[in-house]
Design a protein around this motif. Structure first.
Motif, PDB file in Angstrom:
ATOM      1  N   ALA A 109      20.020  15.912   3.220  1.00 37.11           N
ATOM      2  CA  ALA A 109      19.253  17.079   2.777  1.00 37.11           C
ATOM      3  C   ALA A 109      18.135  16.639   1.849  1.00 37.11           C
ATOM      4  O   ALA A 109      18.359  15.854   0.926  1.00 37.11           O
ATOM      5  N   ILE A 110      16.943  17.149   2.092  1.00 37.16           N
ATOM      6  CA  ILE A 110      15.784  16.761   1.288  1.00 37.16           C
ATOM      7  C   ILE A 110      15.142  17.983   0.638  1.00 37.16           C
ATOM      8  O   ILE A 110      15.184  19.085   1.182  1.00 37.16           O
ATOM      9  N   ALA A 151      19.712   9.611  -3.219  1.00 39.39           N
ATOM     10  CA  ALA A 151      21.056   9.571  -3.799  1.00 39.39           C
ATOM     11  C   ALA A 151      22.013   9.680  -2.623  1.00 39.39           C
ATOM     12  O   ALA A 151      21.778  10.445  -1.685  1.00 39.39           O
ATOM     13  N   ILE A 152      23.045   8.878  -2.651  1.00 43.06           N
ATOM     14  CA  ILE A 152      24.028   8.943  -1.565  1.00 43.06           C
ATOM     15  C   ILE A 152      25.416   8.907  -2.160  1.00 43.06           C
ATOM     16  O   ILE A 152      25.683   8.152  -3.084  1.00 43.06           O
ATOM     17  N   SER A 159      17.479  13.646  -1.094  1.00 46.26           N
ATOM     18  CA  SER A 159      16.183  13.084  -1.445  1.00 46.26           C
ATOM     19  C   SER A 159      15.347  14.175  -2.092  1.00 46.26           C
ATOM     20  O   SER A 159      15.617  15.359  -1.920  1.00 46.26           O
ATOM     21  N   ARG A 160      14.300  13.769  -2.822  1.00 42.60           N
ATOM     22  CA  ARG A 160      13.553  14.707  -3.651  1.00 42.60           C
ATOM     23  C   ARG A 160      12.440  15.478  -2.963  1.00 42.60           C
ATOM     24  O   ARG A 160      12.276  16.675  -3.194  1.00 42.60           O
ATOM     25  N   ALA A 167      12.126   6.458   2.851  1.00 45.47           N
ATOM     26  CA  ALA A 167      13.426   6.003   2.340  1.00 45.47           C
ATOM     27  C   ALA A 167      14.554   6.901   2.852  1.00 45.47           C
ATOM     28  O   ALA A 167      15.642   6.418   3.184  1.00 45.47           O
ATOM     29  N   PHE A 168      14.300   8.205   2.924  1.00 48.81           N
ATOM     30  CA  PHE A 168      15.279   9.182   3.403  1.00 48.81           C
ATOM     31  C   PHE A 168      15.706   8.862   4.839  1.00 48.81           C
ATOM     32  O   PHE A 168      16.897   8.738   5.144  1.00 48.81           O
ATOM     33  N   VAL A 169      14.728   8.687   5.722  1.00 50.98           N
ATOM     34  CA  VAL A 169      15.029   8.406   7.125  1.00 50.98           C
ATOM     35  C   VAL A 169      15.670   7.019   7.284  1.00 50.98           C
ATOM     36  O   VAL A 169      16.614   6.862   8.059  1.00 50.98           O
ATOM     37  N   ASN A 170      15.179   6.046   6.538  1.00 50.45           N
ATOM     38  CA  ASN A 170      15.793   4.707   6.597  1.00 50.45           C
ATOM     39  C   ASN A 170      17.263   4.754   6.200  1.00 50.45           C
ATOM     40  O   ASN A 170      18.102   4.070   6.792  1.00 50.45           O
TER      41      ASN A 170
END
Length: 189
Positions: A109-110, A151-152, A159-160, A167-170
């Motif tokens: 979730a972003i 954050a995981i 993600s923000r 970075a989110f998709v990676n």
């Protein structure tokens, strides 16, 4: 170890999604080899929000109420203010988030989309981030909020903002390659 070519990923959204937060994951997860479906409330196309006006339309593959959780390894929740606010009052959408978590699926979730994690009751006690304006909502729901790109916590990725999309998709790709995430289901009740 699962590979991206065998991965099926679901993006759940409705009108008013932040344009880049749906289109970027859709494009890049497909490029990585995954099959990606978009689920909407009525199974019809949805219109995005692009900075300060309505944006592109994205076609849907199915209705949220028709999703079979076992068909997917991950759920991606785009943000924007409008989209998650509309979805968090929809019983089927909230239940779908809860079902992905309780079935050890990856949930990403972003931006404002962590509102759906709050509504589903799955964020308490977890390290998480979000768009800064919903930090208090996150903390009030029991999240261990941090101001970081990613954050995981046990397969739940947050993600923000659009600036964090790469970075989110990676991280989604990395987690898919890791496989299932067995979690304490008490956190997803």
């Amino acid at each position: 170890m699962p590979d991206m070519e065998n991965a099926k990923i679901l993006i759940m959204s409705t009108h008013g999604f932040e344009q880049s937060e749906l289109e970027y994951p859709l494009e890049h997860l497909k490029k990585a080899g995954a099959t990606v479906h978009v689920a909407t409330l009525d199974g019809k196309a949805i219109k995005g929000w692009d900075k300060d006006d309505w944006g592109n339309t994205v076609e849907a593959d199915l209705k949220i109420s028709d999703v079979k959780v076992d068909d997917y390894i991950a759920l991606v929740l785009p943000g924007g203010q409008i989209n998650p606010d509309l979805l968090r009052v929809e019983k089927d959408a909230v239940q779908l988030v809860r079902d992905f978590v309780t079935n050890d699926k990856i949930v990403a979730a972003i931006c404002h989309a962590p509102w759906l994690l709050i509504e589903a009751g799955v964020i308490k006690g977890r390290e998480a981030t979000s768009y800064h304006s919903i930090r208090t909502d996150m903390e009030n729901a029991g999240a261990k909020w941090e101001d970081s790109e990613i954050a995981i916590d046990n397969g739940i990725i947050t993600s923000r903002s659009p600036e964090d999309l790469e970075a989110f998709v990676n991280k989604i790709i990395e987690e898919v390659r890791e496989g299932e995430h067995h979690r304490d289901s008490a956190n997803a009740a």
